[in-house]
Design an enzyme around this catalytic site. Structure first.
Site, short mmCIF file in Angstrom:
data_model
loop_
_atom_site.label_atom_id
_atom_site.label_comp_id
_atom_site.label_asym_id
_atom_site.label_seq_id
_atom_site.Cartn_x
_atom_site.Cartn_y
_atom_site.Cartn_z
NE ARG A 110 37.46 42.14 6.05
CZ ARG A 110 36.71 41.25 5.73
NH1 ARG A 110 35.48 41.01 5.74
NH2 ARG A 110 37.43 40.03 5.83
CG HIS A 137 41.12 38.40 2.13
ND1 HIS A 137 41.53 38.77 3.34
CD2 HIS A 137 39.96 37.81 2.26
CE1 HIS A 137 40.57 38.55 4.22
NE2 HIS A 137 39.36 37.58 3.75
CD GLN A 140 39.63 33.16 3.08
OE1 GLN A 140 39.20 34.11 3.85
NE2 GLN A 140 40.08 31.74 3.37
CG ASP A 228 35.42 35.45 -3.27
OD1 ASP A 228 34.40 35.26 -2.43
OD2 ASP A 228 36.17 36.44 -3.21
CB CYS A 266 37.37 33.15 0.79
SG CYS A 266 36.55 34.36 0.00
NE ARG A 294 41.06 34.51 7.37
CZ ARG A 294 40.24 35.54 7.20
NH1 ARG A 294 39.13 35.32 6.24
NH2 ARG A 294 40.34 36.70 7.74
#
Ligand code: CP
Length: 309
Positions: A110, A137, A140, A228, A266, A294
């Site tokens: 990340r 991402h 996700q 988001d 998410c 996930r």
């Protein structure tokens, strides 16, 4: 030696392989129903394998779900905060990639810089997985597609509406629209429009992606509404609340979607900003299934990367 199978972005993985990963994630989830979470899968497909998980940013879901995924697959994870590594003192990404490849079987990162992900993948001799960058991402998105299909069946030809910041999640949604064949409507302020490179990619592959400024119009008849946080990691918060408040997902906006529409986010969320608590905890919300997935989706990604599907 064969090139490692990296999982860097949704548009860089063959569409057939993406479908295999989603189906595998759903199957492994079903097979484990009722099993204590620390139990290793019967065939322990990644027994003896180790993952290095590097974090330059905080994480709850990515950190824990990758670690538990490896445990359930019979393997191990070494979680590394970049500030505790020589990486944080200037060792190059290329050298870090070469060294970690001698110790572990896969690397997840990340990072705030997508170029670092690409450099890591260039120099690693083991699979590299994108655990979120400033650009995208993809893990996700695999969990999101899996969640949609669990609740509403095949995602192909369905309508998904994004209302909010045109951020890294939107880039991965654009890639997913092209690869899985759904219609993506993005409602966002002009100042926070999606990455033009992703929109160009969508145009080149003929993906069904539309950008508008009108959230109410964009959700009409949608099978899923997604948003988001208004201030993602690394963003400058200035003026974002003013720009994004017309895109808040509230009960009125959800009422304009299909009667059976689901709501996804998410997480982490800032309740009463990008979405109301009434929507987040309401009957259309699947946000905690999405978070759980996930784990299952990443088990399937790890198996794919390591040739253990
Ligand atoms: N959605 C997500 O990536 O969560 P974390 O930041 O907690 O990993």
């Amino acid at each position: 030696m064969a090139d490692p199978k990296h999982f860097l972005d949704i548009n860089l993985v063959d569409a057939g392989d993406l479908r295999t990963i989603i189906d595998d994630g759903i199957a492994v989830k079903q097979a484990r129903l009722g099993t204590p979470k620390g139990t290793i899968d019967p065939d322990a497909p990644l027994k003896g394998h180790a993952l290095a998980a590097i974090f330059e940013f905080p994480s709850t879901r990515t950190r824990v779900s990758f670690d538990m995924a490896m445990r359930q697959l019979g393997g191990d994870t070494i979680v590394l905060n970049s500030n505790d590594m020589q990486l944080g003192r200037g060792e190059s990404i290329a050298d870090t990639a070469r060294v970690l490849s001698r110790y572990v079987d896969a690397i997840m990162i990340r990072t705030d810089d997508h170029d670092k992900l690409q450099e890591l993948a260039e120099f690693a001799t083991v699979p590299v997985i994108n655990g979120l960058t400033n650009d995208s991402h993809p893990c996700q998105l695999m969990a999101d597609v899996m969640t949609f299909e669990e609740h509403r069946g095949p995602i192909k030809d369905k309508v998904l509406t994004w209302s909010g910041d045109g951020n890294n999640m939107v880039t991965s949604y654009i890639h997913a629209a092209g690869q899985f064949g759904f219609e993506l409507r993005i409602a966002c302020p002009e100042e926070l429009s999606p990455d033009p490179r992703a929109l160009k990619w969508a145009e080149n592959v003929g993906a069904n992606v539309h950008v508008s400024r009108d959230a109410t119009e964009a959700v009409t008849g949608a099978h899923c509404v997604i948003t988001d946080t208004w201030v993602s990691m690394g963003d400058d918060a200035a003026n974002r609340h003013n720009l994004l408040s017309p895109y808040q997902v509230d009960e009125k906006l959800m009422a304009g979607a299909d009667a059976n529409a689901i709501f996804m986010h998410c997480l982490p969320a800032h309740r009463e900003e990008e979405a109301t608590t009434g929507v987040m905890d309401g009957p259309q919300s699947v946000i905690f299934d999405e978070a759980e997935n996930r784990l299952h989706a990443q088990k399937a990604i790890l198996r794919w990367c390591l040739g253990a599907s």
